[in-house]
Design an enzyme around this catalytic site. Sequence first.
Site, PDB file in Angstrom:
ATOM      1  N   SER A   1       0.829  -1.206   0.000  1.00 41.85           N
ATOM      2  CA  SER A   1       0.000   0.000   0.000  1.00 41.85           C
ATOM      3  C   SER A   1       0.865   1.259   0.000  1.00 41.85           C
ATOM      4  CB  SER A   1      -0.915   0.008   1.226  1.00 41.85           C
ATOM      5  OG  SER A   1      -1.730  -1.139   1.248  1.00 41.85           O
ATOM      6  N   ALA A   2       0.275   2.349  -0.456  1.00 37.77           N
ATOM      7  CA  ALA A   2       0.970   3.637  -0.418  1.00 37.77           C
ATOM      8  C   ALA A   2       1.331   3.974   1.033  1.00 37.77           C
ATOM      9  CB  ALA A   2       0.087   4.726  -1.013  1.00 37.77           C
TER      10      ALA A   2
END
Length: 531
Positions: free
Chosen positions: A103-104
């Site tokens: 994920s970011a």
Amino acid sequence: MTDPAHRPEPAAVCGLLRTVGEALGGPVPREWKQAIEAVPRHRFLPERIWLEDDRGGYEPCDLSTDQRRWFEAAYADVPIVTQLNDGQASADPADAWPSSSASAPSVVVRMLRDLDLRPGMDVLEIGTGTGWNAALLAHRVGAGHVTSIEIDSEVSEQARASLNAAGVDVELICGDGSVGRPRRHPYDRIISTCSVRRVPWAWIEQTRPGGTILTPWDNPMLCWGLLKLTVERDRAQGRFSPHSAFMLMRNQRQDLRIFRDVVRDEHTPEESGTTLSPWEVTGAHWDARFALGLWLGDVWTAWEDDEERLWVATTDARSWAAVERRAEQFTVWQHGPRRLWDEIETAHRWWDEHDRPAPERFGLTVTADSQWAWLDRPSLPVRTQTCCDRENNGPAPPYGKGAGPPSSLKGASAADLDAGHPLPLVLAGLHLEAQLALEVVVQGQPGQLRGPAADGVAGGHLVAPGAVRAHHDDPGGHGADVLDDRVGAAPVLPGEAGQVLGDALGAALGTGVRRGGGGLCAAHAPHATHR
């Protein structure tokens, strides 16, 4: 797992922290800054990752052949795809879809911050992925306090290797995260890194009262939003926020395509027109799509021919609609037991009339048997469906067994009607002179409905004295006394609105309704139907 010799400059970590702080609107909290510095992200990425290309697809990027680009991605505030197609080879590159990712970092930190973690807390993570999030958790709460579950064996093994190489003590289980890890419960916090359409009751059972569950949200209309629940004795309840889009939990996936699964040559749709543009319920209208997704529950959309025609269908593939522009208006075709575009128009009108609420105004309540969304407060469900809807081939329950508060359904058990139990009831889609949402409180013996609405009616009355409160937008100018909840007074609605409300209440509560002197009075009628 990457070779520890390939370490980015410390400036890369500082740059990432600065970028994440900008995305969060302030500096990264000290405890998470220390965690990111202690467990660098690149050590949890596979040597081959997939990056978006300029055609909307994905292309591989290997550490061994393109080190600079690989490290730039590792320390950018972007999600990184680490697996395609559940690890299965695809003959058609255009059919590649991401099935696991890192994920970011700004999303990771936002979720960790929202968990409000303290050292010594026990945490269950659903969806290990690369293992980086589990490592950050362990850095905060301490060794032996994090359990992480990953359903994919290949992803699980790589995460295990990365965690071991980093010297991080996490219990990693390869299995189905929807059933949790009962051997180690209760947990203080549960965090999911995959989105859900239904919150597994096992998560609530395995969380301490007062504990927190944080999960990304998905509905067939839009994958978007975070849901933060607080666990109570017999339920969990909380609000949404407008952040993140995560891959759907694998056992909640559905693979549906319009022409393969839904539309058939023998279908004969009904044609009509609409003034609601299909572009108002798609694309960048995220707030509208989120609200419509909660209202409709099981409806998804797909564009055809460069956005010339919008298709709408149910997840059971029984009903569909198509909308396209014809001259100055839009033409609609609808087929199946439900008229989906009519439902979308009703839901969009409801959203517009309620000041176009964003995700922050919505919440969700989860019990062992059902879950339902609400607007502003739990007593105002977004949509409550009666059994009569389903008997008449109406919409399927949006959120699994029991689409709304169980006692709003005809045939509710005595246990559902315990004294003093609040029964939220919403008359969704009714165009009344006053838009109402009633909060009905049952008093007296379990299974009985008592109140002032029908003096002398055998078997009980509609509501308890003083127990009805109205929250309404009253364009007809009837004022605050549209409903009179004084002890000994019968709830009264004027004109046609009262008739429609009476019919709906009778169907929803399994009672018949008689009218007298403008009031609504309840009487038992076992064959009541929804109109």
